[in-house]
Each structure stands twice: as C-alpha cells, then as structure tokens.
Design a protein around this motif. Structure first.
Motif, mmCIF file in Angstrom:
data_model
loop_
_atom_site.group_PDB
_atom_site.id
_atom_site.type_symbol
_atom_site.label_atom_id
_atom_site.label_comp_id
_atom_site.label_asym_id
_atom_site.label_seq_id
_atom_site.Cartn_x
_atom_site.Cartn_y
_atom_site.Cartn_z
ATOM 1 N N UNK A 1 21.056 -0.188 53.863
ATOM 2 C CA UNK A 1 21.728 0.245 55.080
ATOM 3 C C UNK A 1 23.163 0.319 54.892
ATOM 4 N N UNK A 2 23.876 1.173 55.656
ATOM 5 C CA UNK A 2 23.513 2.196 56.506
ATOM 6 C C UNK A 2 22.910 3.448 55.762
ATOM 7 N N UNK A 3 22.088 4.076 56.415
ATOM 8 C CA UNK A 3 21.741 5.527 55.977
ATOM 9 C C UNK A 3 21.617 6.409 57.341
ATOM 10 N N UNK A 4 21.473 7.830 57.152
ATOM 11 C CA UNK A 4 21.258 8.519 58.127
ATOM 12 C C UNK A 4 19.629 9.069 57.802
ATOM 13 N N UNK A 5 18.851 9.244 58.808
ATOM 14 C CA UNK A 5 17.550 9.669 58.474
ATOM 15 C C UNK A 5 17.128 10.581 59.508
ATOM 16 N N UNK A 6 16.351 11.292 59.179
ATOM 17 C CA UNK A 6 15.559 12.424 60.102
ATOM 18 C C UNK A 6 14.220 12.245 59.951
ATOM 19 N N UNK A 7 13.721 12.376 61.164
ATOM 20 C CA UNK A 7 12.273 12.630 61.395
ATOM 21 C C UNK A 7 11.583 14.005 61.173
ATOM 22 N N UNK A 8 10.375 14.230 60.686
ATOM 23 C CA UNK A 8 9.926 15.330 60.351
ATOM 24 C C UNK A 8 9.292 16.210 61.578
ATOM 25 N N UNK A 9 9.210 15.473 62.649
ATOM 26 C CA UNK A 9 8.274 16.205 63.463
ATOM 27 C C UNK A 9 8.920 16.298 64.909
ATOM 28 N N UNK A 10 8.261 17.125 65.969
ATOM 29 C CA UNK A 10 8.902 17.220 67.308
ATOM 30 C C UNK A 10 7.761 17.058 68.252
ATOM 31 N N UNK A 11 8.110 17.040 69.607
ATOM 32 C CA UNK A 11 7.130 16.907 70.507
ATOM 33 C C UNK A 11 7.438 17.803 71.783
ATOM 34 N N UNK A 12 6.381 18.497 72.059
ATOM 35 C CA UNK A 12 6.609 19.227 73.414
ATOM 36 C C UNK A 12 6.132 18.681 74.476
ATOM 37 N N UNK A 13 5.257 17.499 74.366
ATOM 38 C CA UNK A 13 4.819 16.778 75.499
ATOM 39 C C UNK A 13 5.894 16.444 76.389
ATOM 40 N N UNK A 14 5.883 16.257 77.816
ATOM 41 C CA UNK A 14 6.764 15.625 78.215
ATOM 42 C C UNK A 14 6.581 13.974 78.440
ATOM 43 N N UNK A 15 7.553 13.161 78.338
ATOM 44 C CA UNK A 15 7.191 11.998 78.308
ATOM 45 C C UNK A 15 6.776 11.403 79.585
ATOM 46 N N UNK A 16 5.823 10.326 79.722
ATOM 47 C CA UNK A 16 5.609 10.019 80.999
ATOM 48 C C UNK A 16 6.623 8.713 81.381
#
Lengths: 326, 254
Positions: free
Chosen positions: B165-180
């Motif tokens: 660390x430090x690094x920058x990272x990105x996730x590979x996914x997304x979500x369309x569900x509204x969080x509860x």
C-alpha cells in the motif's frame, strides 16, 4: 511532420485483430498528410508477426523485447519514454482493458488528451484530429477534439475499423528500443496464485457472427430459452443489451454496444430492444436490422430496415411454434 | 486504523432507470454503490475508516447522505463552479489534490461511471498519486496497514495478488439493487454534515481544473444515422411477419 504512434496489444494471439485494425487505420490517416507512422510492439521479436502487420500497412516498427506479459504500469513507463524521444502527435491504443489502463496512465504522466472508446477518427486540420464516441446516455454521437497543445490519444473499440489488407508496402524498418530506466518493480504486485477457470460454456464469438438475435428488456425471462432454440435453427448467435447483463441474465461477453462488443452481422434481429444509442453504436456495421417491438416510437425503429410492430412475447411464441414446434 | 478512501460519483437517476418512476433526481453511480457495499463488508472484520470522496454540484449532497446511512464514516464533497465541465484529466487533478490532503492507505473506485463510461479516472489517479492501480478486483481478502491481498479476475484468469500500500483499486462489478437502509440510520445520517470543500480549500492551481483545465472538449454532437432508407413496416398480421422474417433469414442461410 505529423507523427502517429500505434501501440499494439502485446501477445494478442487470437485477439490480434484489434492490432490489424489500428495499424490499418493509422495507415489510412497517414495518407492525407503523409504522417510518419510507427508501430510499437512490446513483445518478443517475431518476424512472422511483423510480416503480418505489414499486410495491414505497418512499415516502421519499434520493438521492445519483453519476454513475457508485464503489468500495465511497466508498459506505460516504457511508452512514456518512447514518447519523450519520438514526440508523437497522435497515439492509438487498443480498446482492451490493458490498452485503456496504459492510455489513462500515460494521459496523466504526459499531460495528454485522451478520448475513450472511439468509433471514428478524422483529421480536423493540419495537426489536430476529431474523435467520435457516443455520449452520456443520449441518442447522440459526440465529436471531441483536443483543445490544448499536447499529445492526442485515443483508445479504439474492437471491430470499429476494418482490417483490410494494403498493397505491397516495401521494406520494413525495425528499431529496437530499450528501457532507459529500471521499471519500478517494487510497485508491481506479487503474484501469490494463478488459476485458470475452465469455462463450461464455449466462448461466444458474436463479433464474427453472420446472424445475431439480440435480446432486450422487452423479452420475458421465460422466453429467452425459446429465442436460444430459434437461434440454433437459424445458425444465429445470441446477444443482448446492457440491462440484461446487469440483471445477470446473460454473460457480459454477449453484450453489444459502447460498453460491450462491436458486431458486424449481415442480419440483426432485435427482440424487445428499445434502441438506446449505447447499444446501437455496437451495430454500426450491421447490414440489416429487423426490430420486433410493441412500440412503434421506440428508438430502434429509427435504425431498423424492417420494423415489426408486435408484442414480443406473442411474436416469439408464434415463431417458436412455427419453427421449433410446441 | 486503515484509511479507505472511496471515490464515488453521483449520476442522474434517469440514466440508470429509464422509463421507471424516478423518485430522486440523483443517485450513486451503480458501480460505486457496489464498491461501497464491498468495503462496508470489510469494515465488519477489519478496523478501518471509510471516507467517501466525491466531486459534483452541491445539490447532489442528498444522494451522498445514503453513503453515510449505509455505514461510511465520512463524506467529502468537492464542489466549486470552477470544477464544472471537467474532462477526466481535470477531474483526476482535483481528486488527486484532495487525496493528497487526506490520510489514505487504499483508494477504492468503481469500475466506471454509467454516464461517462470511460473508466480512466482510477488509472489517472494512481499515476498522480505515484502508485499503481489494480483493476478488475473481485475481492479483497486481507487488508493490513501496509499490504493488501486481492483477487483479480481478468478474462478467465484469476490471480491472487499481494500489493504494497498505497494503491488505487477498482472493483469489477456494479449493482442495480437499491440497498436496504435502516430507517433510523437514515434519520441519523440526515443530521450529518457533509464536508464541502471548494477550490480555495484545496491546494491547487485553478488553471488546471474544470473546463479550463481540460485537454478535450465536445465540439459537436449529432444523432447517429445508420439507416439508409425508410423501413419496411409490418404490424398486426402475425403470420405475415413470421413469414417475412423467415424469408429474410433463409435467404441469408441459402
């Protein structure tokens, strides 16, 4: 003199088409202003590959002999060094994950202009180019230009430019480049484990399919199986819009459009697809589009050659019983 | 204590949900929402502080309150008229200047924004912060003060990587569900004051921000016209349509 640099995707293997497309585009761009084009290869020297690139218009090659695939940051540092020496006006990158990572890094390091996922590049004046891409979820194509005195760069989507062979191009020039600074290997991550997932489904090849059945939000989940059966009968591939991928109904490899793949089928049958520009841009090279949609005001009807106004569910049911059976 | 900075973007809800009844004008970019959910999951087991960093108009503040209600510790909004009209180059500059004033061990981003769809910002940020960006991360396995172990999924190759660390990272996914979101948490979050920073609060060169600092401009936009002629339109007669589509597909096959 205008200088164009083409960064090829190293060890592209079967995905090598994107490199041919970039090389051919650079060749075409250089004709108008006799720009000097250099093709950067960052892999082990291969005369076979050079001969192949020559067929698409490559003549001047810069080779950095990397024995294996490197992290994006290593390529970026090398390209930055090449740019400082060679001072290109325009750099073309493949629109692969690696190409995008390298381009975005170079844009910051060299303070360059970068346009993502271009679908067209045209000369604007002496040394400036115009880049096209689809814009913010509107049904528009934005033309973008560089407004500062800096390197112009873009990543290019696969399958946008045609990889046509050129007539004989003469003797090639090959120059080997060395990295003049040890690449910061302290930054490179340590690989603890590598596993290759053996995919159960065969890799889909929608890019090369002659007939594609596209599935959009207007298709009921239960009808997808039927469309797949129909596709088999007509030797068609199945593809879809982004929403279908996001709802995890289909794999990302079947998505057409700005954030998916570019296709060039002879016939595209759009089942329940509204026709947002992000999707339609992936169909720029489709020869014939048939739209099946309930709504005759849907955007897709503006692009289609045949518009069938029908309830998608009923249409699929009817087609299924005619060609597959009940 | 490990400091996680999550870079988020707020986008128009109409871009994400077409045709649906939209309650709020703005929402969190679905790729960033996914990233937030992932880091909140890490917070359950690892002692860390999550700060959401966002650039945008002041009116998007309400959409950011959601991050607080979900469990983020702090929210910083970089908002100034001078920042408007920025391309990725100018956006990266402002975000990086803000980051330099913060304590961070890891910078987390969503893969891309649904409106711009360039995915360039995380890599640009890493270059400005002089670290690397690890893309397509499916999971953070271990997060320590100086080291992170992540799983990266690219095509059909899965790699487990250890990064300093430090690094920058990105996730590979997304979500369309509204969080509860717990209603009480939302009420508490509404009382929370989002920190707003203007150009003068950041140590930056105003020539490098917003439209003025951008390297590119959109100079024309046109409606794409791909069709050559008026379409052949059929409706009502199902049998006729089926027979027509059969003809078209068969000609091609033959």
């Amino acid at each position: 003199m205008i200088r164009i640099l083409v960064v090829t995707h190293p060890y592209a293997g079967n995905d090598g088409n994107i490199n041919f497309e970039l090389i051919r585009k650079a060749y075409d761009l250089s004709k108008g202003n006799s720009a000097d084009v250099k093709i950067l290869m960052m892999e082990k020297f291969s005369d076979e590959l050079i001969q192949l690139y020559k067929r698409y218009g490559g003549k001047n090659f810069l080779i950095y002999e990397a024995e294996q695939e490197l992290e994006y940051i290593c390529y970026a540092e090398l390209i930055a060094q090449v740019c400082r020496k060679y001072k290109p006006n325009l750099i073309l990158y493949p629109g692969t994950e690696l190409g995008k990572a390298i381009a975005a890094t170079i844009a910051t390091i060299l303070h360059a202009a970068l346009i993502a996922d271009c679908i067209d590049i045209q000369p604007l004046n002496e040394d400036k180019y115009s880049f096209s891409r689809t814009a913010m979820n509107d049904s528009i194509i934005a033309k973008i230009r560089c407004v500062k005195d800096c390197i112009q760069m873009c990543t290019v989507k696969r399958n946008v430019f045609e990889a046509k062979e050129v007539c004989s191009i003469g003797e090639e020039n090959i120059e080997f480049v060395l990295s003049d600074k040890a690449i910061q290997d302290n930054q490179v991550p340590e690989i603890l484990e590598t596993t290759e997932n053996i995919k159960t489904v065969r890799d889909c090849q929608i890019e090369n399919a002659r007939i594609i059945f596209g599935i959009g939000r207007g298709v009921l989940k239960d009808d997808i199986k039927k469309v797949e059966d129909l596709a088999r009968i007509f030797h068609a591939e199945i593809a879809c819009t982004r929403i279908i991928v996001e709802e995890q109904i289909m794999d990302k490899s079947r998505q057409i459009g700005q954030s998916g793949k570019m296709v060039s089928p002879d016939i595209y049958v759009a089942f329940g697809i509204s026709g947002a520009s992000q999707h339609m841009v992936g169909l720029k090279n489709a020869k014939k589009i048939i739209a099946i949609n309930r709504d005759k005001d849907a955007m897709i009807c503006k692009y289609a050659d045949y518009v069938f106004i029908a309830d998608t569910h009923k249409f699929i049911a009817c087609m299924y019983s005619d060609f597959v059976g009940d | 204590m490990i400091n996680i900075i999550l870079c988020v973007k707020v986008v128009l809800s109409s871009i994400v949900y077409k045709n649906n009844n939209i309650v709020d004008k703005y929402m969190l970019n679905p790729f960033d929402l996914y990233a937030l959910e992932q880091v909140l999951e890490i917070k359950r087991t690892t002692e860390c502080k999550i700060t959401c960093l966002c650039m945008g108009k002041e009116e998007i503040k309400e959409a950011l309150v959601q991050c607080k209600a979900m469990g983020a510790d702090d929210i910083i909004l970089l908002s100034d008229k001078k920042f408007a009209g920025a391309d990725t180059y100018a956006t990266v500059y402002v975000l990086a200047q803000a980051l330099k004033n913060l304590d961070y061990d890891i910078v987390v981003c969503g893969k891309q924004a649904v409106d711009g769809e360039t995915g360039q910002v995380p890599y640009g940020l890493a270059a400005r912060l002089n670290c690397i960006c690890m893309g397509a991360i499916s999971e953070i396995e271990v997060l320590e003060k100086n080291r992170v172990i992540v799983t990266q999924q690219k095509d059909n190759i899965k790699r487990k990587l250890a990064c300093k660390l430090p690094i920058v990272m990105t996730y590979d996914d997304c979500t369309l569900k509204s969080p509860t979101i717990n209603l009480m948490a939302l009420k508490r979050a509404e009382k929370y004051q989002v920190t707003i920073l203007k150009a003068q609060d950041l140590n930056l060169d105003t020539d490098k921000v917003g439209q003025q600092g951008s390297k590119t401009e959109v100079y024309s936009s046109t409606k794409p016209e791909y069709r050559k002629a008026e379409p052949i339109l059929l409706q009502d007669e199902m049998e006729e349509m089926i027979s027509k589509i059969y003809d078209i597909l068969r000609i091609r096959k033959g």
